[in-house]
Write a protein that holds these residues in place. Structure first.
Motif, mmCIF file in Angstrom:
data_model
loop_
_atom_site.group_PDB
_atom_site.id
_atom_site.type_symbol
_atom_site.label_atom_id
_atom_site.label_comp_id
_atom_site.label_asym_id
_atom_site.label_seq_id
_atom_site.Cartn_x
_atom_site.Cartn_y
_atom_site.Cartn_z
ATOM 1 N N ASP A 49 1.927 6.959 6.566
ATOM 2 C CA ASP A 49 0.910 7.811 5.976
ATOM 3 C C ASP A 49 0.166 7.049 4.876
ATOM 4 O OD1 ASP A 49 -0.612 10.039 5.496
ATOM 5 O OD2 ASP A 49 0.822 10.875 4.059
ATOM 6 N N ILE A 50 -0.530 5.984 5.278
ATOM 7 C CA ILE A 50 -1.359 5.301 4.284
ATOM 8 C C ILE A 50 -2.805 5.268 4.773
ATOM 9 C CG2 ILE A 50 0.479 3.827 3.329
ATOM 10 C CD1 ILE A 50 -0.770 1.484 4.911
ATOM 11 N N GLU A 51 -3.706 5.277 3.804
ATOM 12 C CA GLU A 51 -5.122 5.244 4.158
ATOM 13 C C GLU A 51 -5.532 3.792 4.388
ATOM 14 O OE1 GLU A 51 -9.456 6.404 2.263
ATOM 15 O OE2 GLU A 51 -7.638 6.983 1.167
ATOM 16 N N ALA A 68 0.842 -1.208 0.000
ATOM 17 C CA ALA A 68 0.000 0.000 0.000
ATOM 18 C C ALA A 68 0.872 1.251 0.000
ATOM 19 C CB ALA A 68 -0.932 -0.015 1.211
ATOM 20 N N GLN A 69 1.978 1.189 0.774
ATOM 21 C CA GLN A 69 2.908 2.325 0.806
ATOM 22 C C GLN A 69 3.521 2.588 -0.563
ATOM 23 O OE1 GLN A 69 5.575 1.326 4.257
ATOM 24 N NE2 GLN A 69 5.446 3.569 4.410
#
Lengths: 241, 241
Positions: B100-102, B67-68
């Motif tokens: 800082d990932i959703e 995801a990053q």
């Protein structure tokens, strides 16, 4: 044929495949008016029978009689029909009257699961569901369960936390838990999960304000390890990181 | 973007709209191999990363790193990801590393709800979830919860009731409950709910046979009012009929 359907907390997104299919297959839909409204986009031109609050027995009997008359009936319940919903009452009525109708139960997302997914991951460890409504349960039984759950450090989900005529129940529950529960313990509240008026907030056991909690709310009190980080309520499963 | 998805117990029928949509939108699907297999009809040509049992931290880290790197990742968990699943671990890892990932959480039908809908309506009154796995929880904490739940007459859902190396846990739990639980109390077992090998049966607290229970089973012990009629396990909500 009578299908008892848990429609989830209210949004189409949280309905299961099976619930949607069962609603589409039904000829007649029976339910509490707020819930029939929530599934309106799925019921189209079908006959919809809406009943008022506290008319649970009447509602179930209507659905049962229509099914006996040969109709395909869907009885809807918010959340999961088997958790403080209509499934039990239907089965009690059908089996006690020895009726020969087929009853199918369709599982749904109950309020605690919906609320938890909106708050973070508060239910990662052992937890309880306790309803604070004493309409059908003697209050001393409820008190005993609150004390047992808090003393054994369960995460607790309060259903029906506060409603007209029962404004003091949630405060009384917290009073009983005070002996076991640290004031810093995180508490999450979700109101009208999955619906337009959805609201959620985090607080602590010690700073809990009962006033904004109503009957559409679900209150989750953490266990000794629950914490809040980045606005998320998390109960660790216990992995060493 | 990382979506943590509760896929329900295993059948397509018990998946939510949101879970299906999130799986379809994902570029990469990460999960325990049994679960990636269950959702195969929905993942088509997507990249699927399967990990083995007890590799939870590794599995979550892999999903987080992808995801990053900018991928749309779906991490799947059976049942509801927030109940003994992957949601908590993901949030612990992401928030502790200040990444800082959703992260989006998609609720699912947990094993107790699925099992209950197959057995009748055993969860119509206050109930607990207790996992009998002591891999991540000290056994004395589990014992304390079993005793508290039984003494306050909760319906109890046992997760991870019996698995390799923990064959005696369920019998020990029943031993602890004996003081409070009537031998006639109905017990329901559902194995592999919603999957091809699904099995279910009813017995009583006094006649419980632990041998056929395995790690894919969910065991529900009723409360003092739970009864069996027409092969259905029913806990009355308390209506006077």
């Amino acid at each position: 044929m009578l299908t008892v359907i848990g429609i989830g907390p209210g949004s189409f997104a949280m309905m299961t495949q099976e619930a949607i299919a069962a609603l589409q297959e039904a000829e007649i839909v029976v339910g509490y008016k707020t819930y029939t409204h929530l599934v309106k986009p799925l019921t189209g031109d079908k006959q919809v029978i809406k009943t008022g609050m506290c008319k649970e027995i009447e509602r179930c009997q209507t659905a049962i009689e229509l099914a006996q008359a040969g109709h395909k009936v869907a009885l809807i319940s918010s959340g999961d029909a088997g958790i403080y919903g209509m499934a039990g009452l239907v089965l009690e009525l059908v089996t006690s009257q020895q009726l020969d109708i087929e009853v199918r139960l369709v599982a749904g997302i109950t309020a605690s699961i919906a609320a938890a997914s909106l708050l973070g991951a508060p239910l990662m460890h052992d937890f309880c569901h306790i309803s604070l409504s004493d309409l059908l349960t003697p209050w001393p039984v409820i008190e005993k369960r609150i004390i047992a759950a808090a003393s054994a450090d369960f995460v607790i989900c309060f259903y029906n936390p506060r409603s007209r005529g029962r404004e003091g129940h949630l405060a009384r529950a917290f009073e009983l838990m005070r002996e076991f529960t640290n004031p810093q313990t995180p508490v999450g509240v979700v109101k009208a999960a999955g619906r337009k008026k959805e609201q959620k907030w985090l607080t602590t056991f010690g700073e809990m304000d009962f006033e904004p909690v109503d009957m559409t709310s679900l209150v989750i009190v953490g266990n000794k390890t629950t914490f809040v980080r980045d606005g998320l309520m998390i109960t660790p499963r216990g992995y060493e990181l």
